[in-house]
Design an enzyme around this catalytic site. Structure first.
Site, PDB file in Angstrom:
ATOM      1  N   SER A   1       8.946   6.766  -1.147  1.00 52.39           N
ATOM      2  CA  SER A   1       8.135   5.683  -0.576  1.00 52.39           C
ATOM      3  C   SER A   1       8.544   4.355  -1.183  1.00 52.39           C
ATOM      4  O   SER A   1       9.054   4.303  -2.313  1.00 52.39           O
ATOM      5  CB  SER A   1       6.650   5.922  -0.862  1.00 52.39           C
ATOM      6  OG  SER A   1       5.857   4.825  -0.456  1.00 52.39           O
TER       7      SER A   1
ATOM      8  N   TYR B   1      -1.114   7.215  -6.609  1.00 48.72           N
ATOM      9  CA  TYR B   1      -0.195   7.629  -5.530  1.00 48.72           C
ATOM     10  C   TYR B   1       1.198   7.056  -5.774  1.00 48.72           C
ATOM     11  O   TYR B   1       2.206   7.777  -5.695  1.00 48.72           O
ATOM     12  CB  TYR B   1      -0.729   7.157  -4.185  1.00 48.72           C
ATOM     13  CG  TYR B   1       0.262   7.330  -3.053  1.00 48.72           C
ATOM     14  CD1 TYR B   1       0.428   8.570  -2.445  1.00 48.72           C
ATOM     15  CD2 TYR B   1       1.033   6.250  -2.613  1.00 48.72           C
ATOM     16  CE1 TYR B   1       1.355   8.735  -1.422  1.00 48.72           C
ATOM     17  CE2 TYR B   1       1.949   6.412  -1.587  1.00 48.72           C
ATOM     18  CZ  TYR B   1       2.109   7.646  -1.000  1.00 48.72           C
ATOM     19  OH  TYR B   1       3.029   7.819   0.020  1.00 48.72           O
TER      20      TYR B   1
END
Length: 223
Positions: free
Chosen positions: A135, A147
């Site tokens: 990501s 995250y």
């Protein structure tokens, strides 16, 4: 003989789009996710090249069985796309929820490790490829984001695994998208990256010649 790709998180979003793109490119696809109905529908859409394997990828034994079932059905395993992942409802550290962190870390980190551990003996035979969803959040520091920290792990792990696999002719690639229009978000994001954009990047990495390893593909929405 068609090559075989195993995909985790295959029931929707990036995983389902990648299954469609890979099948179109001539691959067999083994589809792993918890949603049996969605997997069955997708496998029915794709036909004989697809195998639906309902599986909780945080269960190490279940992952090992899914890999074994894939090899039994298709005769081998040439590539893996470890795509399953999730975020949390309560961001930040001080106001975060440790139980949410636990579940997210097990999916975003441990499930990737379980998948790699189960698949690598078969990938070694095929001089195959391990692809994992990273990501933009794994490249940037984001205020209090657990995250993001899991994706930093993924980016580091992918580079380390690439060096390990290189010893026997294998390859590892991390796919690093910015915002993608998936169920990860509550509202549609029509101007952001689409699942097919990421799927096309996965297929691009898979189709590279043996002399080339694309270590990372970083995609950003053009808006």
């Amino acid at each position: 003989m068609a090559r075989t790709l195993l995909i985790t998180g295959a029931s929707s979003g990036i995983g389902a789009a990648t299954a469609r793109a890979a099948a179109k490119a001539g691959w067999n696809v083994a589809l792993l996710a918890r949603s049996q109905d969605k997997l069955s529908d997708l496998a029915g859409e794709l036909g004989d090249c697809a195998l639906a394997l309902p599986c909780d990828v945080t269960d190490r034994d279940a992952v090992a069985k899914a890999v074994a079932d894939t090899v039994a059905r298709f005769g081998g395993l040439d590539a893996v796309f470890a795509n399953a992942g999730k975020g949390v409802e309560h961001p930040g550290v001080e106001n975060g929820r440790p139980d949410e962190w636990h579940d997210m870390i097990h999916l975003n980190v441990m499930a990737v490790l379980y998948t790699a551990h189960a698949a690598l003996p078969h990938l070694r035979k095929a001089k195959g490829q391990f692809i994992v969803t990273g990501s933009k959040a794994g490249r940037d520091h984001m205020k209090g984001s657990i995250y993001s920290a899991t994706k930093w792990f993924i980016h580091g792990f992918a580079g380390n695994l690439a060096e390990e696999m290189r010893e026997w002719g294998g390859r590892c690639t991390v796919i690093s998208p910015g915002m993608v229009n998936t169920e990860f978000f509550d509202e549609e994001k029509p101007t952001k990256l689409q699942p097919k954009d990421v799927a096309d990047a996965v297929v691009f990495a898979l189709e590279q010649p043996d002399t080339s390893c694309v270590r990372e593909i970083h995609l950003m929405p053009n808006d």
